[in-house]
Write a protein that holds these residues in place. Structure first.
Motif, PDB file in Angstrom:
ATOM      1  N   ARG A 153       0.854  -1.195   0.000  1.00 35.55           N
ATOM      2  CA  ARG A 153       0.000   0.000   0.000  1.00 35.55           C
ATOM      3  C   ARG A 153       0.895   1.252   0.000  1.00 35.55           C
ATOM      4  O   ARG A 153       1.955   1.257   0.664  1.00 35.55           O
ATOM      5  CB  ARG A 153      -0.905   0.014   1.240  1.00 35.55           C
ATOM      6  N   GLU A 155       0.662   4.059   1.437  1.00 35.14           N
ATOM      7  CA  GLU A 155       0.889   4.625   2.774  1.00 35.14           C
ATOM      8  C   GLU A 155       1.978   3.847   3.513  1.00 35.14           C
ATOM      9  O   GLU A 155       2.778   4.429   4.241  1.00 35.14           O
ATOM     10  CB  GLU A 155      -0.398   4.586   3.616  1.00 35.14           C
ATOM     11  N   GLN A 159       5.543   5.362   4.631  1.00 38.53           N
ATOM     12  CA  GLN A 159       5.938   5.283   6.048  1.00 38.53           C
ATOM     13  C   GLN A 159       7.346   4.684   6.174  1.00 38.53           C
ATOM     14  O   GLN A 159       8.172   5.157   6.955  1.00 38.53           O
ATOM     15  CB  GLN A 159       4.923   4.425   6.824  1.00 38.53           C
ATOM     16  N   GLU A 175       3.498  13.574   4.307  1.00 37.88           N
ATOM     17  CA  GLU A 175       2.581  13.913   3.204  1.00 37.88           C
ATOM     18  C   GLU A 175       3.341  14.075   1.893  1.00 37.88           C
ATOM     19  O   GLU A 175       2.901  13.619   0.842  1.00 37.88           O
ATOM     20  CB  GLU A 175       1.843  15.241   3.517  1.00 37.88           C
ATOM     21  N   LEU A 178       4.510  10.692   0.621  1.00 35.89           N
ATOM     22  CA  LEU A 178       3.369   9.944   0.077  1.00 35.89           C
ATOM     23  C   LEU A 178       3.018  10.455  -1.320  1.00 35.89           C
ATOM     24  O   LEU A 178       2.797   9.672  -2.252  1.00 35.89           O
ATOM     25  CB  LEU A 178       2.157  10.069   1.013  1.00 35.89           C
ATOM     26  N   GLN A 182       3.179   8.272  -4.832  1.00 41.03           N
ATOM     27  CA  GLN A 182       2.023   8.145  -5.732  1.00 41.03           C
ATOM     28  C   GLN A 182       2.339   8.687  -7.124  1.00 41.03           C
ATOM     29  O   GLN A 182       1.924   8.114  -8.135  1.00 41.03           O
ATOM     30  CB  GLN A 182       0.808   8.861  -5.125  1.00 41.03           C
ATOM     31  N   SER A 208       2.747  -5.497   2.331  1.00 42.01           N
ATOM     32  CA  SER A 208       2.289  -4.468   3.289  1.00 42.01           C
ATOM     33  C   SER A 208       2.289  -4.986   4.716  1.00 42.01           C
ATOM     34  O   SER A 208       2.672  -4.274   5.641  1.00 42.01           O
ATOM     35  CB  SER A 208       0.857  -4.030   2.975  1.00 42.01           C
TER      36      SER A 208
END
Ligand code: DC
Length: 232
Positions: A153, A155, A159, A175, A178, A182, A208
């Motif tokens: 994933r 996120e 992380q 942020e 991330l 993406q 994940s």
């Protein structure tokens, strides 16, 4: 027994290189990091002044491509493979932010992909190789005996990168990371030539919620199964 070819593709920041390198060591195979090859071409272009405001001078780069020799050698101190550009060790130089920022555009150029794909196919001619990248199972070795497509994933990947940077004492915004993860997913999956996609016959590994040990055990099991099957 003919050594097999293993293709490991997937999204950025999901630990592909680490797992591919680990698997190669377990099997006594050669490991090839194809991302490093696109990074080396990018470094070449930067050093020759062929990138202006992020845009490559494609005519000049295409003309100079035959002079771009990318190879790998063993660093005797670290016992790790290191990337060479025209005979010079560039392992650290290809990991800078400057190279990271420009590599997507260089990796999208059809003549760059053609040259790198040809070199990668030559490296893997004899089998006994674990190659990681974005298009290994779809374009470079469509007949690889084992193909793994790795994801996690967004996120979770962000992380992990955030934690890595923090551990190095670097400032980072979750942020922002991330968004970058993406954005890279989008660019890699939407380019015209050899976009990132799971090959129809690739095994999906979503790590994940796996520990590194669980992931490595799964990977080694898949490789062992295929190697055993190829012996019969
Ligand atoms: O894996 P990496 O982040 O070092 O890869 C650097 C860049 O090269 C990334 O933008 C994707 C691209 N790449 C590619 O297009 N094809 C490959 N086989 C490997 C990497």
């Amino acid at each position: 027994m003919k050594p097999i070819t293993i293709a490991i593709d997937g999204h950025s920041s999901c630990g592909k290189s680490t797992m591919a390198k680990w698997l190669a060591t377990q099997l006594g195979y050669i490991y090839v990091d194809t991302g490093a090859m696109y990074r080396a071409v990018t470094l070449f272009a930067l050093r020759r002044g062929l990138l202006t405001d992020g845009n490559p001078d494609t005519t000049a780069l295409e003309r100079l491509m035959p002079a771009v020799e990318v190879s790998f050698s063993l660093n005797h101190k670290t016992k790790q493979p290191q990337t060479m550009l025209c005979g010079e060790v560039v392992e650290d130089d290809i990991r800078t932010m400057e190279v990271s920022e420009h590599v997507s555009k260089i990796a999208a150029l059809p003549f760059v992909r053609a040259a790198m794909t040809q070199q990668q196919q030559k490296m893997g001619e004899q089998g006994g190789i674990v190659m990681d990248g974005r298009d290994i199972g779809t374009a470079v070795f469509p007949n690889a005996e084992l193909k793994v497509f790795v994801t996690a994933r967004a996120e979770v990947r962000a992380q992990r990168r955030f934690d890595e940077l923090k551990a190095k004492g670097m400032e980072a915004s979750f942020e922002e990371i991330l968004r970058n993860v993406q954005e890279r997913d989008y660019i890699d999956s939407h380019r015209e030539v050899a976009p990132l996609r799971q090959a129809d016959d690739a095994l999906l590994l979503d790590n994940s919620d796996l520990t590194r040990e669980e992931q490595n055990a799964w990977l080694l099991q898949q490789a062992t199964n295929v190697i055993k099957a190829s012996e019969n």
